[in-house]
Structure formats: C-alpha cells, structure tokens
Scaffold this motif. Structure first.
Motif, PDB file in Angstrom:
ATOM      1  N   VAL A  44       0.844  -1.201   0.000  1.00 40.45           N
ATOM      2  CA  VAL A  44       0.000   0.000   0.000  1.00 40.45           C
ATOM      3  C   VAL A  44       0.878   1.249   0.000  1.00 40.45           C
ATOM      4  CG1 VAL A  44      -1.654   1.346   1.379  1.00 40.45           C
ATOM      5  CG2 VAL A  44      -1.999  -1.113   1.063  1.00 40.45           C
ATOM      6  N   LEU A  45       1.919   1.244   0.816  1.00 43.14           N
ATOM      7  CA  LEU A  45       2.834   2.392   0.852  1.00 43.14           C
ATOM      8  C   LEU A  45       3.528   2.591  -0.492  1.00 43.14           C
ATOM      9  CD1 LEU A  45       4.442   2.008   4.391  1.00 43.14           C
ATOM     10  CD2 LEU A  45       2.687   3.640   3.671  1.00 43.14           C
ATOM     11  N   ASP A  46       3.823   1.492  -1.190  1.00 44.17           N
ATOM     12  CA  ASP A  46       4.451   1.567  -2.507  1.00 44.17           C
ATOM     13  C   ASP A  46       3.578   2.367  -3.472  1.00 44.17           C
ATOM     14  OD1 ASP A  46       6.446   0.782  -4.525  1.00 44.17           O
ATOM     15  OD2 ASP A  46       4.834  -0.478  -5.325  1.00 44.17           O
ATOM     16  N   ILE A  47       2.281   2.170  -3.401  1.00 41.76           N
ATOM     17  CA  ILE A  47       1.352   2.926  -4.250  1.00 41.76           C
ATOM     18  C   ILE A  47       1.235   4.360  -3.749  1.00 41.76           C
ATOM     19  CG2 ILE A  47      -1.072   3.155  -4.968  1.00 41.76           C
ATOM     20  CD1 ILE A  47      -1.198   0.033  -4.813  1.00 41.76           C
ATOM     21  N   ALA A  48       1.038   4.519  -2.450  1.00 37.04           N
ATOM     22  CA  ALA A  48       0.778   5.842  -1.880  1.00 37.04           C
ATOM     23  C   ALA A  48       1.951   6.803  -2.027  1.00 37.04           C
ATOM     24  CB  ALA A  48       0.405   5.698  -0.411  1.00 37.04           C
ATOM     25  N   MET A  49       3.163   6.293  -2.072  1.00 37.81           N
ATOM     26  CA  MET A  49       4.333   7.164  -2.127  1.00 37.81           C
ATOM     27  C   MET A  49       4.861   7.368  -3.551  1.00 37.81           C
ATOM     28  SD  MET A  49       6.303   6.139   1.308  1.00 37.81           S
ATOM     29  CE  MET A  49       5.525   6.370   2.895  1.00 37.81           C
ATOM     30  N   ASP A  50       4.093   6.901  -4.521  1.00 35.53           N
ATOM     31  CA  ASP A  50       4.428   7.078  -5.933  1.00 35.53           C
ATOM     32  C   ASP A  50       3.223   7.758  -6.575  1.00 35.53           C
ATOM     33  OD1 ASP A  50       4.516   6.672  -8.760  1.00 35.53           O
ATOM     34  OD2 ASP A  50       5.763   4.895  -8.518  1.00 35.53           O
ATOM     35  N   LYS A  51       3.360   9.028  -6.932  1.00 37.37           N
ATOM     36  CA  LYS A  51       2.219   9.794  -7.428  1.00 37.37           C
ATOM     37  C   LYS A  51       1.614   9.204  -8.706  1.00 37.37           C
ATOM     38  CE  LYS A  51       4.040  13.843  -5.126  1.00 37.37           C
ATOM     39  NZ  LYS A  51       5.179  13.170  -4.509  1.00 37.37           N
ATOM     40  N   TRP A  52       2.437   8.598  -9.550  1.00 40.08           N
ATOM     41  CA  TRP A  52       1.903   7.974 -10.771  1.00 40.08           C
ATOM     42  C   TRP A  52       1.116   6.718 -10.426  1.00 40.08           C
ATOM     43  CZ3 TRP A  52       0.518   9.288 -15.351  1.00 40.08           C
ATOM     44  CH2 TRP A  52       0.207   8.292 -16.289  1.00 40.08           C
ATOM     45  N   LYS A  53       1.652   5.882  -9.539  1.00 41.33           N
ATOM     46  CA  LYS A  53       0.925   4.681  -9.133  1.00 41.33           C
ATOM     47  C   LYS A  53      -0.371   5.045  -8.413  1.00 41.33           C
ATOM     48  CE  LYS A  53       4.715   1.365  -8.773  1.00 41.33           C
ATOM     49  NZ  LYS A  53       5.493   0.497  -7.874  1.00 41.33           N
ATOM     50  N   THR A  54      -0.342   6.126  -7.626  1.00 35.93           N
ATOM     51  CA  THR A  54      -1.567   6.583  -6.950  1.00 35.93           C
ATOM     52  C   THR A  54      -2.613   6.987  -7.980  1.00 35.93           C
ATOM     53  OG1 THR A  54      -0.359   7.319  -4.993  1.00 35.93           O
ATOM     54  CG2 THR A  54      -2.541   8.271  -5.345  1.00 35.93           C
ATOM     55  N   PHE A  55      -2.201   7.781  -8.964  1.00 36.61           N
ATOM     56  CA  PHE A  55      -3.110   8.200 -10.036  1.00 36.61           C
ATOM     57  C   PHE A  55      -3.689   6.977 -10.747  1.00 36.61           C
ATOM     58  CE2 PHE A  55      -3.237   8.688 -14.691  1.00 36.61           C
ATOM     59  CZ  PHE A  55      -4.372   9.474 -14.806  1.00 36.61           C
ATOM     60  N   SER A  56      -2.839   6.047 -11.119  1.00 36.59           N
ATOM     61  CA  SER A  56      -3.286   4.848 -11.839  1.00 36.59           C
ATOM     62  C   SER A  56      -4.245   4.024 -10.987  1.00 36.59           C
ATOM     63  CB  SER A  56      -2.087   3.993 -12.249  1.00 36.59           C
ATOM     64  OG  SER A  56      -1.250   4.716 -13.116  1.00 36.59           O
ATOM     65  N   TRP A  57      -3.929   3.867  -9.708  1.00 41.21           N
ATOM     66  CA  TRP A  57      -4.796   3.097  -8.806  1.00 41.21           C
ATOM     67  C   TRP A  57      -6.162   3.760  -8.691  1.00 41.21           C
ATOM     68  CZ3 TRP A  57      -7.816   3.475  -4.548  1.00 41.21           C
ATOM     69  CH2 TRP A  57      -8.173   2.287  -3.909  1.00 41.21           C
ATOM     70  N   LEU A  58      -6.192   5.070  -8.528  1.00 44.14           N
ATOM     71  CA  LEU A  58      -7.467   5.789  -8.420  1.00 44.14           C
ATOM     72  C   LEU A  58      -8.318   5.580  -9.670  1.00 44.14           C
ATOM     73  CD1 LEU A  58      -6.218   9.114  -6.799  1.00 44.14           C
ATOM     74  CD2 LEU A  58      -7.687   7.389  -5.709  1.00 44.14           C
ATOM     75  N   VAL A  59      -7.720   5.765 -10.837  1.00 45.08           N
ATOM     76  CA  VAL A  59      -8.443   5.596 -12.100  1.00 45.08           C
ATOM     77  C   VAL A  59      -8.927   4.156 -12.251  1.00 45.08           C
ATOM     78  CG1 VAL A  59      -8.178   5.611 -14.618  1.00 45.08           C
ATOM     79  CG2 VAL A  59      -7.293   7.518 -13.254  1.00 45.08           C
ATOM     80  N   ASP A  60      -8.053   3.192 -11.975  1.00 45.90           N
ATOM     81  CA  ASP A  60      -8.411   1.773 -12.102  1.00 45.90           C
ATOM     82  C   ASP A  60      -9.553   1.365 -11.180  1.00 45.90           C
ATOM     83  OD1 ASP A  60      -6.404   1.519 -13.976  1.00 45.90           O
ATOM     84  OD2 ASP A  60      -5.008   0.473 -12.626  1.00 45.90           O
ATOM     85  N   HIS A  61      -9.731   2.091 -10.085  1.00 50.52           N
ATOM     86  CA  HIS A  61     -10.773   1.753  -9.108  1.00 50.52           C
ATOM     87  C   HIS A  61     -11.963   2.706  -9.158  1.00 50.52           C
ATOM     88  CE1 HIS A  61      -7.399  -0.648  -7.665  1.00 50.52           C
ATOM     89  NE2 HIS A  61      -8.320  -1.428  -7.137  1.00 50.52           N
ATOM     90  N   GLY A  62     -12.052   3.490 -10.224  1.00 52.00           N
ATOM     91  CA  GLY A  62     -13.236   4.313 -10.465  1.00 52.00           C
ATOM     92  C   GLY A  62     -13.309   5.608  -9.675  1.00 52.00           C
ATOM     93  N   PHE A  63     -12.184   6.069  -9.129  1.00 56.87           N
ATOM     94  CA  PHE A  63     -12.184   7.323  -8.391  1.00 56.87           C
ATOM     95  C   PHE A  63     -11.774   8.467  -9.308  1.00 56.87           C
ATOM     96  CE2 PHE A  63     -11.476   4.173  -5.066  1.00 56.87           C
ATOM     97  CZ  PHE A  63     -12.368   4.587  -4.089  1.00 56.87           C
ATOM     98  N   PRO A  64     -12.345   9.648  -9.083  1.00 53.51           N
ATOM     99  CA  PRO A  64     -11.878  10.796  -9.860  1.00 53.51           C
ATOM    100  C   PRO A  64     -10.457  11.156  -9.447  1.00 53.51           C
ATOM    101  CG  PRO A  64     -13.469  11.504  -8.192  1.00 53.51           C
ATOM    102  CD  PRO A  64     -13.402   9.997  -8.134  1.00 53.51           C
ATOM    103  N   ALA A  65      -9.659  11.575 -10.388  1.00 55.33           N
ATOM    104  CA  ALA A  65      -8.274  11.937 -10.115  1.00 55.33           C
ATOM    105  C   ALA A  65      -7.856  13.022 -11.094  1.00 55.33           C
ATOM    106  CB  ALA A  65      -7.365  10.712 -10.275  1.00 55.33           C
ATOM    107  N   PRO A  66      -6.941  13.893 -10.680  1.00 55.78           N
ATOM    108  CA  PRO A  66      -6.462  14.895 -11.629  1.00 55.78           C
ATOM    109  C   PRO A  66      -5.768  14.211 -12.800  1.00 55.78           C
ATOM    110  CG  PRO A  66      -5.141  14.918  -9.616  1.00 55.78           C
ATOM    111  CD  PRO A  66      -6.273  13.973  -9.389  1.00 55.78           C
ATOM    112  N   GLN A  67      -6.033  14.697 -13.997  1.00 58.70           N
ATOM    113  CA  GLN A  67      -5.371  14.128 -15.166  1.00 58.70           C
ATOM    114  C   GLN A  67      -3.866  14.237 -14.977  1.00 58.70           C
ATOM    115  OE1 GLN A  67      -6.978  15.133 -19.078  1.00 58.70           O
ATOM    116  NE2 GLN A  67      -8.727  16.070 -18.037  1.00 58.70           N
TER     117      GLN A  67
END
Length: 166
Positions: A44-67
């Motif tokens: 989880v920290l690996d995703i949270a501390m990588d802004k690109w992985k965070t963006f990708s995770w949000l999009v993949d899970h249907g959350f709005p995210a800044p482009q």
C-alpha cells in the motif's frame, strides 16, 4: 527500549520516512515491545508514495483523479495541455516531503524547463485555487474496512501543513 520502558500500547506516525521503516519492521516491533504498530502494508505504501501509481490506482478503481502524465509521453502532454490548459502542476513522482519540488507552470516554456530540473517528475492538472490545498486521511481496520475518514483544507508554510480546517 523506550517503548518497553514507557509501556507504549500503540506506535503511530504520519511521516512518510517513518511509515516505510515501521512497515518493514512491524512484526519485530510488535514482538519486541508488545505495542500495536498502526501502519499500512509495504504494498500500500508503494502505491501511496508514488504519485503515478496513486493516479493509476485511483483511475483503475473508479475514483476521480487529476489528469496526469509522465514525461516522455509527448502525446499525453499535448492532450493534457489541450484539455486542461495552463497552469499545470509538475512535481517529483516519488516521496519528496513537504511539497518539495512542486511547481506551478504557467506555459509550455516553463513546463519544458522544469521537466529538466525535477527528478522523475509527473505532470498533473491543477485543481482549485492556490488557497484550496486539501488532504484526506483514512483509517481502516485489518480487513481494509474504512472505520473513519477526515478531510482537511490546509494552509501550507514551506510545503508543510501550518493550519488545517476540518
């Protein structure tokens, strides 16, 4: 030693560097101190501390995210500029602490300049005005069930939260 001497029941930290250390050493700390370590898993920290992985995770899970787009994706950068216009945000992709390296770029020239200056950057749509900095904290149980969340509008000073309004 301090945790044992002070009979600490819970170890909890919000700083990114501490979180990595606590996550890696959770079992050891709990075994040696009898305290419960409250920290996300390494994955989880690996995703949270990588802004690109965070963006990708949000999009993949249907959350709005800044482009968002990574450097080198010239078509993606062109599309981001066309859809969002300037100003845009450019910042380090990985843990920088205290918003260090975050830059608002006003035009293509500034964007190209900071792409060369910022290590492993990510380029993002700018959301809201400068005085609208928000953070959200979520507390979940061991099964991932959300127990509570808090959203705060923050005032930053040198990139760190100076005041927060719930």
């Amino acid at each position: 030693t301090i945790c044992r001497q002070e009979k600490v029941n819970i170890i909890f930290s919000g700083t990114e560097k501490d979180l990595k250390i606590l996550s890696r050493n959770k079992s050891y700390l709990e075994r040696e101190t009898a305290a419960k370590v409250i920290v996300s898993s390494g994955s989880v920290l690996d995703i949270a501390m990588d802004k690109w992985k965070t963006f990708s995770w949000l999009v993949d899970h249907g959350f709005p995210a800044p482009q968002s787009v990574l450097p080198g994706d010239e078509e993606g950068i062109k599309k981001l500029v066309e859809q969002c216009g300037f100003p845009l945000i450019i910042k380090p992709r990985f843990d920088s602490g205290g918003s260090k390296g975050l830059t608002i770029v006003a035009d293509e020239k500034e964007l190209r300049f900071y792409l060369q200056k910022i290590s492993s950057p990510v380029i993002q749509e700018r959301l809201g005005a400068e005085d609208q900095e928000y953070t959200v904290g979520v507390f979940v149980d061991n099964q991932g069930k959300c127990l509570n969340a808090i959203a705060m509008r923050r005032q930053l000073h040198f990139g760190l939260t100076y005041k927060a309004y719930v």
